[in-house]
Write a protein that holds these residues in place. Sequence first.
Motif, PDB file in Angstrom:
ATOM      1  N   ILE A   1       0.838  -1.215   0.000  1.00  0.00           N
ATOM      2  CA  ILE A   1       0.000   0.000   0.000  1.00  0.00           C
ATOM      3  C   ILE A   1       0.869   1.258   0.000  1.00  0.00           C
ATOM      4  CG2 ILE A   1      -0.277   0.033   2.537  1.00  0.00           C
ATOM      5  CD1 ILE A   1      -3.062   1.009   0.126  1.00  0.00           C
ATOM      6  N   SER A   2       2.056   1.196   0.600  1.00  0.00           N
ATOM      7  CA  SER A   2       2.919   2.395   0.649  1.00  0.00           C
ATOM      8  C   SER A   2       3.386   2.772  -0.746  1.00  0.00           C
ATOM      9  CB  SER A   2       4.142   2.143   1.537  1.00  0.00           C
ATOM     10  OG  SER A   2       3.752   1.802   2.829  1.00  0.00           O
TER      11      SER A   2
ATOM     12  N   GLU B   1       7.845  -9.938  -5.776  1.00  0.00           N
ATOM     13  CA  GLU B   1       6.879 -11.036  -5.945  1.00  0.00           C
ATOM     14  C   GLU B   1       6.276 -10.980  -7.348  1.00  0.00           C
ATOM     15  OE1 GLU B   1       6.330 -13.225  -3.550  1.00  0.00           O
ATOM     16  OE2 GLU B   1       7.446 -12.191  -1.970  1.00  0.00           O
TER      17      GLU B   1
ATOM     18  N   VAL C   1      -8.934  -3.770   7.087  1.00  0.00           N
ATOM     19  CA  VAL C   1     -10.040  -2.832   7.012  1.00  0.00           C
ATOM     20  C   VAL C   1      -9.458  -1.426   6.974  1.00  0.00           C
ATOM     21  CG1 VAL C   1     -11.431  -4.432   8.378  1.00  0.00           C
ATOM     22  CG2 VAL C   1     -10.361  -2.495   9.519  1.00  0.00           C
TER      23      VAL C   1
ATOM     24  N   GLY D   1      10.826  -1.688   0.915  1.00  0.00           N
ATOM     25  CA  GLY D   1      11.056  -3.064   1.378  1.00  0.00           C
ATOM     26  C   GLY D   1      11.509  -3.082   2.831  1.00  0.00           C
TER      27      GLY D   1
ATOM     28  N   ARG E   1       5.919   0.361   6.367  1.00  0.00           N
ATOM     29  CA  ARG E   1       6.003  -0.355   7.647  1.00  0.00           C
ATOM     30  C   ARG E   1       7.391  -0.943   7.909  1.00  0.00           C
ATOM     31  NH1 ARG E   1       1.365  -2.894  10.751  1.00  0.00           N
ATOM     32  NH2 ARG E   1       1.966  -4.897  11.589  1.00  0.00           N
TER      33      ARG E   1
ATOM     34  N   TYR F   1       2.890   0.907  11.356  1.00  0.00           N
ATOM     35  CA  TYR F   1       1.893   1.587  10.534  1.00  0.00           C
ATOM     36  C   TYR F   1       0.726   0.672  10.179  1.00  0.00           C
ATOM     37  CZ  TYR F   1       5.038   5.435   9.004  1.00  0.00           C
ATOM     38  OH  TYR F   1       5.842   6.527   8.934  1.00  0.00           O
TER      39      TYR F   1
ATOM     40  N   CYS G   1       0.456   4.396   6.309  1.00  0.00           N
ATOM     41  CA  CYS G   1       1.316   4.253   5.123  1.00  0.00           C
ATOM     42  C   CYS G   1       0.945   5.333   4.112  1.00  0.00           C
ATOM     43  CB  CYS G   1       1.135   2.879   4.471  1.00  0.00           C
ATOM     44  SG  CYS G   1       1.711   1.509   5.492  1.00  0.00           S
TER      45      CYS G   1
HETATM   46  C1  LIG Z   1      -2.004  -9.199  10.980  1.00  0.00           C
HETATM   47  C2  LIG Z   1      -2.100  -7.815  10.438  1.00  0.00           C
HETATM   48  C3  LIG Z   1      -3.330  -7.195  10.347  1.00  0.00           C
HETATM   49  C4  LIG Z   1      -3.422  -5.890   9.857  1.00  0.00           C
HETATM   50  N1  LIG Z   1      -4.644  -5.303   9.767  1.00  0.00           N
HETATM   51  C5  LIG Z   1      -4.748  -4.053   9.280  1.00  0.00           C
HETATM   52  C6  LIG Z   1      -6.030  -3.439   9.124  1.00  0.00           C
HETATM   53  O1  LIG Z   1      -7.064  -4.037   9.400  1.00  0.00           O
HETATM   54  N2  LIG Z   1      -6.063  -2.164   8.646  1.00  0.00           N
HETATM   55  C7  LIG Z   1      -4.957  -1.480   8.292  1.00  0.00           C
HETATM   56  O2  LIG Z   1      -5.066  -0.319   7.868  1.00  0.00           O
HETATM   57  N3  LIG Z   1      -3.734  -2.041   8.414  1.00  0.00           N
HETATM   58  C8  LIG Z   1      -3.596  -3.295   8.900  1.00  0.00           C
HETATM   59  N4  LIG Z   1      -2.365  -3.882   9.008  1.00  0.00           N
HETATM   60  C9  LIG Z   1      -1.164  -3.100   8.632  1.00  0.00           C
HETATM   61  C10 LIG Z   1      -0.902  -3.136   7.114  1.00  0.00           C
HETATM   62  O3  LIG Z   1      -0.833  -4.474   6.685  1.00  0.00           O
HETATM   63  C11 LIG Z   1       0.434  -2.480   6.780  1.00  0.00           C
HETATM   64  O4  LIG Z   1       0.499  -1.219   7.342  1.00  0.00           O
HETATM   65  C12 LIG Z   1       0.655  -2.308   5.289  1.00  0.00           C
HETATM   66  O5  LIG Z   1       0.170  -3.394   4.543  1.00  0.00           O
HETATM   67  C13 LIG Z   1       2.140  -2.131   5.021  1.00  0.00           C
HETATM   68  O6  LIG Z   1       2.338  -1.812   3.678  1.00  0.00           O
HETATM   69  P1  LIG Z   1       3.779  -1.510   3.093  1.00  0.00           P
HETATM   70  O7  LIG Z   1       3.598  -1.147   1.672  1.00  0.00           O
HETATM   71  O8  LIG Z   1       4.485  -0.536   3.946  1.00  0.00           O
HETATM   72  O9  LIG Z   1       4.592  -2.874   3.230  1.00  0.00           O
HETATM   73  P2  LIG Z   1       4.347  -4.272   2.488  1.00  0.00           P
HETATM   74  O10 LIG Z   1       2.917  -4.553   2.349  1.00  0.00           O
HETATM   75  O11 LIG Z   1       5.211  -5.244   3.188  1.00  0.00           O
HETATM   76  O12 LIG Z   1       4.922  -4.021   1.021  1.00  0.00           O
HETATM   77  C14 LIG Z   1       6.301  -4.062   0.734  1.00  0.00           C
HETATM   78  C15 LIG Z   1       6.449  -4.625  -0.681  1.00  0.00           C
HETATM   79  O13 LIG Z   1       7.815  -4.496  -1.081  1.00  0.00           O
HETATM   80  C16 LIG Z   1       8.207  -5.664  -1.755  1.00  0.00           C
HETATM   81  N5  LIG Z   1       9.671  -5.732  -1.660  1.00  0.00           N
HETATM   82  C17 LIG Z   1      10.405  -5.844  -0.551  1.00  0.00           C
HETATM   83  N6  LIG Z   1      11.731  -5.848  -0.848  1.00  0.00           N
HETATM   84  C18 LIG Z   1      11.817  -5.708  -2.173  1.00  0.00           C
HETATM   85  C19 LIG Z   1      12.913  -5.651  -3.082  1.00  0.00           C
HETATM   86  N7  LIG Z   1      14.185  -5.708  -2.651  1.00  0.00           N
HETATM   87  N8  LIG Z   1      12.670  -5.539  -4.404  1.00  0.00           N
HETATM   88  C20 LIG Z   1      11.384  -5.465  -4.866  1.00  0.00           C
HETATM   89  N9  LIG Z   1      10.305  -5.531  -4.041  1.00  0.00           N
HETATM   90  C21 LIG Z   1      10.514  -5.642  -2.718  1.00  0.00           C
HETATM   91  C22 LIG Z   1       7.477  -6.770  -1.009  1.00  0.00           C
HETATM   92  O14 LIG Z   1       7.384  -7.946  -1.769  1.00  0.00           O
HETATM   93  C23 LIG Z   1       6.118  -6.101  -0.766  1.00  0.00           C
HETATM   94  O15 LIG Z   1       5.239  -6.325  -1.835  1.00  0.00           O
HETATM   95  C24 LIG Z   1      -2.254  -5.178   9.484  1.00  0.00           C
HETATM   96  C25 LIG Z   1      -1.017  -5.824   9.560  1.00  0.00           C
HETATM   97  C26 LIG Z   1      -0.935  -7.113  10.024  1.00  0.00           C
HETATM   98  C27 LIG Z   1       0.400  -7.783  10.093  1.00  0.00           C
END
Ligand SMILES: Cc1cc2nc3c(=O)[nH]c(=O)nc-3n(C[C@H](O)[C@H](O)[C@H](O)COP(=O)(O)OP(=O)(O)OC[C@H]3O[C@@H](n4cnc5c(N)ncnc54)[C@H](O)[C@@H]3O)c2cc1C
Length: 415
Positions: A10-11, A31, A55, A252, A392, A399, A404
Amino acid sequence: MKIAIIGTGISGLSLANILKDKHEVVLFEKEQRQGGLIKCDIIDSVLFHKVGGHVFNSKNKEVADWFWSHFNQDSEFLEVTRNAKILFRDQIIGYPIENYIYNFDKSTIDTIIDELLLLQHKEKQSWQNYPNFELFLENTFGKTLYELYFKPYNNKIWKVDLSTVPMSWLEGKLPMPNLKEIIVSNITRQEEKSMVHSTFFYPKVGGSQFIVDRLSQDLDIRTGSDITHIEKINNQYTIDKQIGFDSVVYCGDIRKMPDYLEKTLDGKVDLKEIQNLRSNGTSNLLCETDDNDISWLYIPEEFTSAHRIIYTGNFSPANNGDKQRKTCVVEFSGKMQYEDMISEIKKLPGNLSPIKYNYEQNSYIIHNFETKKLIDQTKKILKEENIHLLGRFAEWEYYNMDKCIEAALNLAKTL
Ligand SMILES: Cc1cc2nc3c(=O)[nH]c(=O)nc-3n(C[C@H](O)[C@H](O)[C@H](O)COP(=O)(O)OP(=O)(O)OC[C@H]3O[C@@H](n4cnc5c(N)ncnc54)[C@H](O)[C@@H]3O)c2cc1C
């Protein structure tokens, strides 16, 4: 500018949408599918949140306005009232626990009230001033509620000694009740409304995958690209043979940063400290369940290693596919064997029957007392190189999706 975004959770997806009209943006994803933690699968007609049950809600108007500029709240989302419960001593009681003390036996109620009254006479301090999470909880809710609920529940999720958890990690996440509120809630038996998720929004169809799909439209996403190498030539960056990026945003895991970032930081921050940051994984078991109207069921007690059931089938009827029964996700902290989860769900209410299992290695980040300083320092050094950390695991922040998005909006302003 030409901007590379590494990571499409989502970030990364939010930032790309914020920037795409004014800049050339390319996203790289290791992925085969974008979405990170919020990806969902359809299994046997049922929606499976592979991690948690995402959610959406935000108290930040800028975040909410941005989000709703991409989605139609009325036609595409449901507004669901939070109905969180706690499974405690074989009873299902309300959440948060301090508002439902009346469910306990008389002697426990006496002790809890005595402790809360004693705490009233102590000098009040603001939450930032508590040296650690354990002391905050003990001094806010009293020792008995801490031992009965907060300690075992938090230990189950974090698997960490709560006295080693700094308060800065939990900013914006903490319940801040006062004695009057607790008493009034127990007498009037009303739900606490100031919780982050008192109501939430949820896609009518597709769960958080719907959010991923919408935010991925019109973006240049290179899936299957695990970025381990970044090269700088004439003040521009080359990533995965794509040349000429003016700026790089890394979403990441900060512990696995690409080589270039490591070289830039070497000698300036403690790389070992970064590589040794701790996180927990989550095991999720998608199940069918008997009908109920609960959104989350928290399970503090040690009779089972499951810590939460998320009734995703109650978030949207579409999530149940063509099943006769509703669906839910049972959550365990850390890696669980499938057979162990099967025996654990037999101890839980709802006659659960399993459909699918997922283990996510990285879900909860854990801070120690040095983490915030370390990350701030790292961000500052990288910023001078036009490299930014977002999300995150890159910012090592607890977060939610809304945070995010907020971080992406803030970063876009500085870019
Ligand atoms: C159990 C659980 C329940 C949750 N419930 C909620 C909820 O109900 N509501 C809510 O708002 N939030 C919720 N969250 C929080 C939410 O999931 C996170 O805040 C959010 O998904 C984080 O997004 P991100 O983009 O920062 O990280 P990520 O989703 O981890 O995305 C990072 C991406 O980077 C990619 N990546 C990493 N390294 C590399 C690389 N070297 N090269 C290329 N790609 C790479 C990964 O494959 C991944 O796709 C929950 C979290 C958990 C664990």
